[in-house]
Design a protein around this motif. Structure first.
Motif, short mmCIF file in Angstrom:
data_model
loop_
_atom_site.label_atom_id
_atom_site.label_comp_id
_atom_site.label_asym_id
_atom_site.label_seq_id
_atom_site.Cartn_x
_atom_site.Cartn_y
_atom_site.Cartn_z
N PHE A 54 -22.41 11.23 48.75
CA PHE A 54 -21.60 10.15 49.31
C PHE A 54 -20.99 9.31 48.20
O PHE A 54 -19.79 9.00 48.22
CB PHE A 54 -22.42 9.26 50.25
N LEU A 55 -21.80 8.92 47.22
CA LEU A 55 -21.29 8.07 46.14
C LEU A 55 -20.23 8.80 45.32
O LEU A 55 -19.19 8.22 44.98
CB LEU A 55 -22.43 7.60 45.24
N ARG A 58 -17.15 8.78 47.40
CA ARG A 58 -16.57 7.44 47.46
C ARG A 58 -15.91 7.05 46.14
O ARG A 58 -14.93 6.31 46.11
CB ARG A 58 -17.65 6.43 47.86
N LEU A 59 -16.43 7.58 45.05
CA LEU A 59 -15.85 7.30 43.73
C LEU A 59 -14.69 8.24 43.40
O LEU A 59 -14.11 8.17 42.33
CB LEU A 59 -16.94 7.38 42.66
N GLY A 60 -14.36 9.12 44.33
CA GLY A 60 -13.16 9.95 44.20
C GLY A 60 -13.32 11.21 43.37
O GLY A 60 -12.33 11.80 42.96
N ALA A 61 -14.55 11.64 43.14
CA ALA A 61 -14.76 12.79 42.25
C ALA A 61 -14.93 14.11 42.98
O ALA A 61 -14.76 15.16 42.38
CB ALA A 61 -15.96 12.54 41.35
N SER A 62 -15.28 14.09 44.27
CA SER A 62 -15.55 15.34 44.98
C SER A 62 -15.48 15.11 46.49
O SER A 62 -15.84 14.04 46.97
CB SER A 62 -16.95 15.85 44.61
N TYR A 65 -19.19 15.80 50.05
CA TYR A 65 -19.84 15.07 51.14
C TYR A 65 -19.10 15.31 52.45
O TYR A 65 -19.72 15.62 53.47
CB TYR A 65 -19.90 13.57 50.84
N LEU A 66 -17.78 15.16 52.43
CA LEU A 66 -17.00 15.37 53.66
C LEU A 66 -17.12 16.80 54.16
O LEU A 66 -17.23 17.02 55.38
CB LEU A 66 -15.52 15.05 53.41
#
Length: 129
Positions: A54-55, A58-62, A65-66
């Motif tokens: 998730f993190l 949320r930080l835009g790296a992968s 999670y989705l």
């Protein structure tokens, strides 16, 4: 100094650093009397992976999670647990200790501290007593 962004945090910590921070957090959780009981004893590794994914998302790296879990729906996923001010504050304390342990750079913490505080407060589902 400019306000750090998600990209700054990922650049400073990397996905590996985020996973190490989350691992440090989860080393504290099982023995915690307040939030430890919220976690299923048979899924510590899964919980750790979900938070790290998730993190990183949320930080835009992968997008992992989705791809695995779909929309975060954080409040819905945490609805079964009583989360009040004490639980919020304990979660933040353990995460702060994890950031200390893993030496998250101060400028990355300048983004992460308010982000974690906002998310933890959003998760509250029990009114103040």
């Amino acid at each position: 100094m400019l306000t750090p962004t998600e990209a700054d945090v990922i650049k400073a910590c990397g996905e590996t650093g985020i996973r190490e921070m989350v691992a440090a957090f989860y080393r504290r959780v099982p023995g915690d009397d307040l939030i430890g009981p919220m976690y299923p004893d048979d899924d510590w590794e899964g919980a750790e992976e979900r938070l790290a994914d998730f993190l990183i998302f949320r930080l835009g790296a992968s997008e992992a999670y989705l791809e695995k879990r779909g929309h975060p729906r954080l409040r819905m996923r945490h609805a079964p647990y009583k989360i009040g001010i004490a639980e919020r504050d304990r979660w933040l304390k353990l995460m702060s200790e994890a950031m200390d342990e893993t030496k998250v750079p101060a400028f990355a913490r300048a983004f992460l501290n308010p982000f974690f505080a906002q998310v933890a407060d959003f998760m509250r589902n029990t009114p103040e007593q």
